[in-house]
Structures are given as structure tokens and as C-alpha cells.
Design an enzyme around this catalytic site. Structure first.
Site, PDB file in Angstrom:
ATOM      1  N   CYS A   5      17.916  87.727  80.871  1.00 56.39           N
ATOM      2  CA  CYS A   5      17.481  88.197  82.108  1.00 56.39           C
ATOM      3  C   CYS A   5      17.994  87.165  83.367  1.00 56.39           C
ATOM      4  O   CYS A   5      18.903  86.513  83.116  1.00 56.39           O
ATOM      5  CB  CYS A   5      15.956  87.714  81.959  1.00 56.39           C
ATOM      6  SG  CYS A   5      15.604  85.955  81.764  1.00 56.39           S
ATOM      7  N   ALA A  33      17.905  83.413  83.129  1.00 56.69           N
ATOM      8  CA  ALA A  33      18.896  82.970  82.152  1.00 56.69           C
ATOM      9  C   ALA A  33      20.191  83.038  82.948  1.00 56.69           C
ATOM     10  O   ALA A  33      21.146  81.860  82.729  1.00 56.69           O
ATOM     11  CB  ALA A  33      19.111  83.964  80.983  1.00 56.69           C
ATOM     12  N   ARG A  51      22.993  77.131  75.647  1.00 59.31           N
ATOM     13  CA  ARG A  51      24.260  77.622  76.272  1.00 59.31           C
ATOM     14  C   ARG A  51      25.537  76.566  75.880  1.00 59.31           C
ATOM     15  O   ARG A  51      26.373  76.792  76.343  1.00 59.31           O
ATOM     16  CB  ARG A  51      24.233  78.028  77.482  1.00 59.31           C
ATOM     17  CG  ARG A  51      25.280  78.620  78.232  1.00 59.31           C
ATOM     18  CD  ARG A  51      25.234  79.433  79.375  1.00 59.31           C
ATOM     19  NE  ARG A  51      26.314  80.081  79.860  1.00 59.31           N
ATOM     20  CZ  ARG A  51      27.010  79.161  81.045  1.00 59.31           C
ATOM     21  NH1 ARG A  51      26.040  78.003  81.543  1.00 59.31           N
ATOM     22  NH2 ARG A  51      27.802  79.594  81.548  1.00 59.31           N
ATOM     23  N   HIS A  56      23.133  85.359  88.285  1.00 58.08           N
ATOM     24  CA  HIS A  56      24.322  84.677  88.732  1.00 58.08           C
ATOM     25  C   HIS A  56      24.372  84.882  90.256  1.00 58.08           C
ATOM     26  O   HIS A  56      24.539  83.955  91.149  1.00 58.08           O
ATOM     27  CB  HIS A  56      25.596  85.548  88.312  1.00 58.08           C
ATOM     28  CG  HIS A  56      25.896  85.455  86.981  1.00 58.08           C
ATOM     29  ND1 HIS A  56      26.629  86.545  86.444  1.00 58.08           N
ATOM     30  CD2 HIS A  56      25.582  84.711  85.990  1.00 58.08           C
ATOM     31  CE1 HIS A  56      26.464  86.396  84.919  1.00 58.08           C
ATOM     32  NE2 HIS A  56      26.114  85.223  84.667  1.00 58.08           N
TER      33      HIS A  56
END
Ligand code: CFM
Ligand code: HCA
Length: 531
Positions: A51, A54, A85, A183
Site C-alpha cells: 500500500c 508501505a 523490509r 514513495h
């Protein structure tokens, strides 16, 4: 192949069929091919995407070690972006490192009903009092946006109260199509409020920022080891093993190198406009990729001595790994692979697989955009996409004080003919004829293609690894490297080759009966989708 893909898709209800058809192409040489990308997944599909939150907190902010990253939301979201991660970081001398901590407001039902701002204020206070960080981020998860907690107001209030930077990120999971929206939200905020705020004066001649490198499995450390050996000064890595202080001074570098194009290309572009820093696309995955990249960087700076030193170090590094690489290649040559990762590794890893004589027959991204598939020349066509209404398009101007003329126009144009200055051709152009390209792939399609094409290896993530492994195909996680790594650079290439060789040749496969030996293709009914 085309007939088979049509048959796979025909199992879908009509609207899903139409949608998925646009996300799958078969590579044809000498044709300009278009793919549909970065559109919302159809509900009901078992997608591998993550998502927006994330992408913001997990991917971009998470690796910045000396900021405290508070997740405003339920503990599940916080936990998901904590250890999974594999962000790796070492404290700078005298610096802070909070990478092992998980900071969360742990929202409960009553907070969702009565509002969570109070709890967020308390969390910030507690973090400041215990850890004394230089800066804090607050990331919103889905419920925060739904109930309307004003994290921006809480952040600016905290800035005044504690005298440190507190950045708020409205990256609610549903905000965009995928991680890539996150991002963008994270990077825009760093660009607006952090980059360029440092006081360092640009002095180093060969100074570089490594953009889009997240130090998964220690990749960034291996890349930095080689660059430092040649003599480069690394100003900042965004954001693997990243530091707030270094990001503030990122404007002082003379070159930006971009590893993951998807997550950061627009920042490279903005830094060029604002500070005059040129950028090139690089690839440190595989020996061929790493060598090419080191040569491109040396050519950018252009001095004979640097070019010579680069060649010397390339020769030294290759001598160290050549024997082992040669052996692994002899065990892997002629094998076939499926390669499905988020937004850039499916391209980067083609290079190392080629080095090892492995053919990629199916390749795809979870959430990359059309430019990552087709090259940057399509960017003007995709200015308005499914994310545009949720994500701010930041425009920047030349910073009259900090802008430096690093290359003259004439020199820039001359160099652009030999190195990838502001250039990325994307995945598709690099593929061999007949390679299947799939965007936002799902479990059903993967399963059918595995049964049909029977690859020797499968590279993907945690969500499909075990399904595929149980089908008798060695499956490697290219997100977390199955807790191994690094895979980048010279030393990383050997680790990758060694692990793939042992995966393919393990005797365990003799004890598994792959489904294509017992089940017919395309059996059963597809459930889900629009009907
Ligand atoms: Fe870039 Fe990444 Fe990737 Fe990515 Fe990711 Fe990742 Fe990835 Mo997982 S930033 S697009 S959102 S290279 S977390 S380090 S491995 S999906 S291919
Ligand atoms: C994410 C992170 C992820 C997930 C990996 C996976 C990562 O998208 O939220 O699915 O195996 O690299 O950790 O991409």
C-alpha cells in the site's frame, strides 16, 4: 504463447479480462510496445502489491536511521514496516540509530471513535523525552485519514514545543495505487523540507549521492565499498543506511546516481533543476552492470587518472571473484527464470541472470509505471495517472544561492552521447524476443505460467515464494534476499550466484512432484473479479 495467455485470461469475468489483457504483453523486437501500468488492482485479485503507507514509511522513511519514525495507526501496520523490509544501518560516529525500534501509537477502537490526536501528542512527547532525536516523522495509516486526525497540526505544534523538525506524511494506505504513491509522498516532503537545509559547503571534487538504494541485505555497503575504494566521496544515500544530517546536505554532491528509477527519479530531476546536479541511471546488480556503471561514473568526472584507477579496481575486484563466478555459471547456464519484483529489480536482475547464462522468460513489476517499462520518453504521456489527484506534483525552481554549474551545456550534451545522463530506457527494450511481460501480476496468472513454461527458478517475494516452492520450483525472495545478501556489486554477485546454484541443484526437488505432472493446465474456475 499468445494463444496460451488468451486462454488463461478467458477464464476471467469479462471486465477483468479486458483489464488484465492490457497489463500483459509479449516482447516483439523492432516494435514500440505499450503496456498499461500504475492503475488500481481489481478488487478480488490476489495481487502482490503493497500500500501507499508501505511505500512511504516502510520503503523511503524506514531506512533513515537517525530520525524517529512514528506510525500513527494500529500496531499491525507498524509491525509490517518494522523488521520485514530488512533495513540495515550502522550509527555514524557519535550519531543516533533507531533502526531496530518500532514506534507506534497503537491505535485502538476507542481512538478510532474518539480521535487519536491526543495519543499521537503523547507518543511524540515520550519519544522526545526518552530518545532526544534530532527529527521525527509521523506516518498516517488508513484509519487516520478516515477519522480525520490532523497529523499536520500535531506535527507543527510539536516542532514549536520541542524545537526539532517534525514531518507529517499523509500516506494512508488507500491514498494511491500502490507503494509508489507512498514513495512520492515521502520524497516530496524530504525535497521540500530537508534536502538543501544543511550547512555543509561543497568541497569534495568527486562527490556523489546514491539515490534509490535502500541497503537491503547490505547492498548499499557493498556499493559504497567499491566507490570509496576508487576515491569517491559519498555525500548521501537515499535512503539506505540513510541519515537526516546527510540528506540535509545532499545538495552539495556533484553527481546523483539513480539505482531504483521508480522510487526516486523525480527527485533526481528536481535536484538538477534546483541545485544543478546532473544524474545518471546506474545498475549495481551483476558484474556487467557494476562495471558499466563504474565506467559511466568515471566518464562523468572525466579525468584520466580517475578513469585509470577505475579500471585498476575493476580488474582487482573481478580477479577476486572470477573463478567462483565461472564455476556457478557452468552450473546455471541454459536455465530459465521468472522475475517478478516491485518496481525496479525485475530489470536490474536481468543483468546478473544474463551474466550467469540464465534466460528470463517471464518478467514483471508489481507497481512500476510506464516509464519503467517503456523508457522516460513516455513520461509526457502519463502526467495524469490514477495517482495524480492524490499526490502533489511538486515543482521546484533554481535555488540562486545553492545552484552550481557543474557541467557546461556543451559538455553535458557531449557526455549525454556516451553515458545515460537523465536517461532510462526501461525494462522492455532490454528483453529478448517472446519474453512475457506482466504488470501487477497475481497468483492465478503466475501459477498458470509456471505450469506451462516450467521455469528452473522463480524470483519474487514472500507472498508467493512458498506457493511456488511447493510447486517444485526453487524460489528466491528478491526483496529480502531470504535474509542473506548483499547481492549488489562484485562480492554480492558471488553470494547471489552461490545461492541460486544451491537452490536449483538441491536434491530436495527429487522429493516433490510438480503439479504439471499430475494436473492438467487451466483446470478449475477462477473466482473473483467483477462478476
Ligand atoms: Fe525500488 Fe526498492 Fe524496488 Fe521499491 Fe519495494 Fe524494495 Fe522492491 Mo520490495 S524501492 S521499487 S517499493 S528497488 S521494498 S528496496 S524490494 S518492492 S523492486
Ligand atoms: C513492501 C515491502 C516489500 C515486501 C516484500 C515481499 C519488501 O512492499 O511493503 O512481498 O516479499 O521489499 O520488504 O516489498
Amino acid at each position: 504463447m499468445k494463444e496460451f495467455i488468451d486462454k488463461v485470461l478467458e477464464k476471467y469475468p469479462a471486465k477483468t479480462f479486458k483489464n488484465r489483457k492490457e497489463h500483459i504483453i509479449i516482447k516483439k523486437a523492432n516494435e514500440v510496445q505499450k503496456i498499461t501500468a500504475n492503475t488500481r488492482t481489481i478488487p478480488g485479485m490476489i495481487t502482490n502489491r503493497g500500500c501507499c503507507y508501505a511505500g512511504c514509511k516502510g520503503v523511503v522513511l524506514g531506512p533513515i536511521k537517525d530520525m524517529i519514525h512514528i506510525v500513527h495507526g494500529p500496531i499491525g501496520c507498524s509491525y509490517y514496516t518494522w523488521g520485514a523490509r530488512r533495513n540495515k544501518a550502522k550509527a555514524e560516529p557519535g550519531g543516533q540509530n533507531y533502526i531496530e525500534y518500532c514506534f507506534s501509537t497503537d491505535m485502538q477502537e476507542s481512538d478510532i471513535i474518539f480521535g487519536g490526536e491526543k495519543k499521537l501528542r503523547r507518543a511524540i512527547k515520550e519519544a522526545v523525552e526518552i530518545f532526544h532525536p534530532r527529527a521525527i516523522t509521523i506516518s498516517a495509516t488508513c484509519p487516520v485519514g478516515l477519522i480525520g486526525d490532523d497529523i499536520n497540526a500535531v506535527a507543527s505544534e510539536a516542532e514549536k514545543l520541542y524545537g526539532i523538525q517534525v514531518l507529517a506524511f499523509n500516506c494512508e494506505g488507500y491514498k494511491g495505487v500502490s507503494q509508489s504513491a507512498g514513495h512520492h509522498i515521502a520524497n516530496n516532503n524530504l525535497m521540500r523540507n530537508v534536502i538543501g537545509t544543511g550547512t555543509k559547503v561543497p568541497t569534495e571534487k568527486h562527490s556523489i549521492n546514491i539515490l534509490g538504494e535502500y541497503n537491503i541485505g547490505g547492498d548499499g555497503w557493498e556499493i559504497s565499498r567499491v566507490l570509496k575504494k576508487i576515491g569517491y566521496d559519498i555525500v548521501c544515500v537515499m535512503t539506505g543506511d540513510g541519515s537526516y544530517e546527510q540528506i540535509k546536505n545532499a545538495h552539495t554532491a556533484s553527481l546523483n546516481i539513480v539505482q531504483c528509477h521508480r522510487s526516486i527519479n523525480y527527485i533526481a530531476e528536481m535536484m538538477e533543476i534546483k541545485y544543478g546536479i546532473p544524474w545518471i541511471k546506474v545498475n549495481f546488480i551483476g558484474v556487467t552492470g557494476t562495471v558499466q556503471t563504474l565506467r559511466d561514473i568515471a566518464l562523468f568526472f572525466g579525468e584520466a587518472e580517475l578513469i585509470e584507477k577505475t579500471e585498476k579496481i575493476i580488474a582487482e575486484e573481478i580477479a577476486e571473484i572470477e573463478g567462483e563466478m565461472h564455476y556457478y555459471k557452468s552450473r546455471l547456464e541454459g536455465k530459465t527464470a521468472f522475475l517478478y519484483v516491485g518496481g525496479s529489480r525485475s530489470h536490474h536482475y536481468q543483468s546478473i541472470l544474463k551474466d550467469l547464462g540464465i534466460e528470463t522468460i517471464v518478467s514483471g513489476y508489481e507497481f512500476a509505471h510506464r516509464d519503467d517499462y517503456e523508457g522516460r520518453e513516455v513520461i509526457p504521456d502519463i502526467k495524469l495517472d490514477a495517482d495524480s489527484k492524490n499526490i502533489e506534483h511538486l515543482t521546484v525552481e533554481k535555488d540562486e544561492e545553492k545552484y552550481r554549474m557543474i557541467l557546461s551545456r556543451a559538455k553535458y550534451e557531449e557526455l549525454a552521447k556516451v553515458i545515460p545522463l537523465a536517461k532510462y530506457d526501461g525494462l522492455i527494450k532490454d528483453l529478448d524476443e517472446d519474453t512475457v511481460v506482466i504488470d501487477d501480476y497475481n497468483h492465478y496468472e503466475s501459477e498458470q505460467l509456471i505450469k506451462k513454461l516450467k521455469p528452473d527458478m522463480f524470483f519474487s517475494g514472500i507472498k508467493d515464494k512458498y506457493v511456488v516452492q511447493k510447486m517444485g520450483v526453487t524460489s528466491k525472495q528478491l526483496h529480502s534476499y531470504d535474509y542473506s545478501g548483499p547481492y549488489a556489486g562484485f562480492r554480492g554477485a558471488v553470494i547471489f550466484a552461490r545461492e541460486v546454484t544451491s537452490g536449483v541443484h538441491t536434491p530436495a526437488w527429487r522429493f516433490v512432484t510438480p503439479p504439471w505432472k499430475v494436473e492438467p493446465l487451466l483446470e478449475g474456475k477462477v473466482v473473483g473479479g467483477d462478476e
